[in-house]
Design a protein around this motif. Structure first.
Motif, PDB file in Angstrom:
ATOM      1  N   ILE A 263      13.602  -0.866  -2.914  1.00  0.00           N
ATOM      2  CA  ILE A 263      12.243  -1.309  -3.208  1.00  0.00           C
ATOM      3  C   ILE A 263      12.284  -2.398  -4.282  1.00  0.00           C
ATOM      4  O   ILE A 263      13.268  -2.536  -5.023  1.00  0.00           O
ATOM      5  N   ARG A 264      11.203  -3.170  -4.366  1.00  0.00           N
ATOM      6  CA  ARG A 264      11.083  -4.202  -5.390  1.00  0.00           C
ATOM      7  C   ARG A 264      10.291  -3.672  -6.573  1.00  0.00           C
ATOM      8  O   ARG A 264       9.353  -2.882  -6.401  1.00  0.00           O
TER       9      ARG A 264
ATOM     10  N   SER B  48       8.140  -5.058  -8.343  1.00  0.00           N
ATOM     11  CA  SER B  48       6.738  -5.472  -8.334  1.00  0.00           C
ATOM     12  C   SER B  48       5.870  -4.598  -7.437  1.00  0.00           C
ATOM     13  O   SER B  48       4.644  -4.681  -7.502  1.00  0.00           O
ATOM     14  N   ASP B  49       6.476  -3.750  -6.611  1.00  0.00           N
ATOM     15  CA  ASP B  49       5.718  -2.929  -5.663  1.00  0.00           C
ATOM     16  C   ASP B  49       5.458  -1.510  -6.160  1.00  0.00           C
ATOM     17  O   ASP B  49       4.869  -0.705  -5.444  1.00  0.00           O
TER      18      ASP B  49
ATOM     19  N   TYR C 203       3.778   3.643  -5.097  1.00  0.00           N
ATOM     20  CA  TYR C 203       4.574   2.599  -4.446  1.00  0.00           C
ATOM     21  C   TYR C 203       3.770   2.014  -3.288  1.00  0.00           C
ATOM     22  O   TYR C 203       3.365   2.734  -2.366  1.00  0.00           O
TER      23      TYR C 203
ATOM     24  N   PRO D 179       4.330  -1.031  -0.683  1.00  0.00           N
ATOM     25  CA  PRO D 179       5.228  -2.101  -0.230  1.00  0.00           C
ATOM     26  C   PRO D 179       4.454  -3.328   0.210  1.00  0.00           C
ATOM     27  O   PRO D 179       3.380  -3.243   0.808  1.00  0.00           O
ATOM     28  N   THR D 180       4.990  -4.497  -0.116  1.00  0.00           N
ATOM     29  CA  THR D 180       4.415  -5.766   0.319  1.00  0.00           C
ATOM     30  C   THR D 180       5.500  -6.567   1.022  1.00  0.00           C
ATOM     31  O   THR D 180       6.696  -6.344   0.810  1.00  0.00           O
TER      32      THR D 180
ATOM     33  N   VAL E 133       6.635  -4.918   6.666  1.00  0.00           N
ATOM     34  CA  VAL E 133       7.343  -4.097   5.682  1.00  0.00           C
ATOM     35  C   VAL E 133       8.093  -3.016   6.450  1.00  0.00           C
ATOM     36  O   VAL E 133       7.718  -2.659   7.564  1.00  0.00           O
TER      37      VAL E 133
ATOM     38  N   GLY F 293       4.313   3.523   1.995  1.00  0.00           N
ATOM     39  CA  GLY F 293       3.812   3.709   0.644  1.00  0.00           C
ATOM     40  C   GLY F 293       3.954   5.170   0.229  1.00  0.00           C
ATOM     41  O   GLY F 293       4.137   6.069   1.051  1.00  0.00           O
TER      42      GLY F 293
ATOM     43  N   TYR G 121      -6.784  -2.412  -5.457  1.00  0.00           N
ATOM     44  CA  TYR G 121      -5.454  -1.819  -5.616  1.00  0.00           C
ATOM     45  C   TYR G 121      -5.397  -1.080  -6.946  1.00  0.00           C
ATOM     46  O   TYR G 121      -6.183  -1.364  -7.867  1.00  0.00           O
TER      47      TYR G 121
ATOM     48  N   SER H 128      -4.871  -6.519 -10.755  1.00  0.00           N
ATOM     49  CA  SER H 128      -4.825  -7.053  -9.396  1.00  0.00           C
ATOM     50  C   SER H 128      -6.092  -7.835  -9.076  1.00  0.00           C
ATOM     51  O   SER H 128      -7.102  -7.753  -9.783  1.00  0.00           O
TER      52      SER H 128
END
Length: 351
Positions: free
Chosen positions: A93-94, A96-97, A142, A144-145, A155, A159, A230, A235
């Motif tokens: 995972i990143r 930022s997510d 979490y 995901p983007t 993706v 989530g 979000y 955001s």
């Protein structure tokens, strides 16, 4: 004289049965089949039959529980460690997510593939349950983007929301104020069991600050509130419907029925917001984040928070800029103002 006539051709002798003969007539050749004809026996071919496959031993792989999140707490802080291979599938995972109650990653170990979060117990959207002990509850979310370096809007992970709890013992000498923001039923008697609303419904909020083991009463005010699609206060898009240190401006901006209710108790404040959806970036859900402030009940409430207290329809500085109050740290008993950011969501809005 009559024209001469061609001599008559002599009659053809019969050919033996079952043979093919040739007839000569004016230079052309004809073939004639004599004798019995064999019955046509051709049939339309049948489709080939595929061989039957033998039984295959197959079992759908079910997701397995993965120990990918670890948390520890001390007197003031919560420390969370998350494996980047969150689901144990090899898909990383990143940073930022993923967030802890809307707060981002505070550290990362690229060698061990770990992400770290660190937060005060009263921050990052924590919720508090208490009896003889305090339980601070956090949500690790979490979402995901799609990767920014590709044009494919896809993706490959789901989530997830993971609950984290931290327990603290209450002692007689403890100083503690517990801030909360809840969805309430229409009669304001109970916490609402459903978070689903329809456009035009009034969403009832109750903000409160409760004291445990303290020696003075407290009053609650809503300094600001914003809505996002979000669970991140930063955001976009976002809508600040309470601003200027306590002015509920939604009814003034949109003509809605949003308003504060008259205060019935110092430690509690009730207000309602007319349900809406974002015109752009709509996800069908809303997250509400508010900054609550607590004061000693004996402290005077000037015009700055008059609207937030419910005594006025709009506070005196809604058309301008109110002077800000300086918030104090929650551990300082001598000062008279404390603040905390609280949130509620998701709130699902249907047509």
């Amino acid at each position: 004289m009559p024209p001469p006539q061609a001599p008559a051709s002599p009659p053809l002798a019969p050919l033996p049965q079952g043979t093919v003969g040739q007839l000569q007539d004016s230079g052309s050749v004809q073939q004639q089949l004599l004798g019995p004809v064999k019955e046509l026996t051709w049939k339309y071919p049948e489709m080939p039959v595929e061989p039957t496959s033998p039984p295959v031993q197959f079992q759908l792989r079910e997701p397995v529980s993965v120990s990918s999140v670890a948390a520890t707490c001390d007197e003031n802080m919560v420390h969370v460690q998350v494996k980047k291979d969150l689901f144990g599938s090899g898909e990383l995972i990143r940073a930022s997510d993923i967030s802890l109650g809307g707060c981002g990653v505070t550290g990362e170990d690229s060698v061990a593939q770990l992400l770290y979060f660190q937060s005060y117990l009263q921050a990052c959207g924590s919720q508090v349950m208490t009896n003889d002990t305090l339980v601070y509850s956090f949500s690790l979310t979490y979402l995901p983007t799609a990767a920014s370096n590709t044009s494919a809007p896809i993706v490959r992970t789901s989530g997830a929301v993971i609950g984290i709890e931290s327990m603290t013992l209450i002692t007689v000498s403890s100083f503690l104020l517990v801030f909360s923001l809840k969805l309430m039923t229409d009669d304001w008697q109970f916490e609402r069991p459903s978070n689903v609303y329809y456009l035009g419904d009034l969403i009832h909020f109750e903000a409160s600050v409760k004291q445990y083991k303290t020696m003075f009463p407290s009053g609650c005010f809503v300094d600001s509130c914003q809505v996002t699609p979000y669970p991140y206060a930063a955001s976009a898009p976002s809508y600040l419907f309470i601003q200027n240190h306590g002015c509920l401006v939604d009814s003034k901006l949109t003509g809605s029925s949003s308003r504060f209710l008259p205060r019935t108790q110092d430690f509690k404040l009730q207000f309602q917001l007319e349900a809406f959806r974002f015109q752009q970036g709509d996800t069908g859900s809303l997250y509400i984040t508010c900054v609550l402030k607590a004061t000693a009940a004996a402290s005077p409430t000037d015009a700055e928070w008059a609207g937030a207290g419910g005594e006025d329809q709009l506070c005196s500085c809604c058309d301008g800029t109110c002077g800000s109050r300086k918030a104090r740290d929650l551990t300082s008993v001598s000062d008279s103002i404390w603040e905390k950011e609280v949130s509620v969501g998701p709130v699902f809005i249907r047509d």
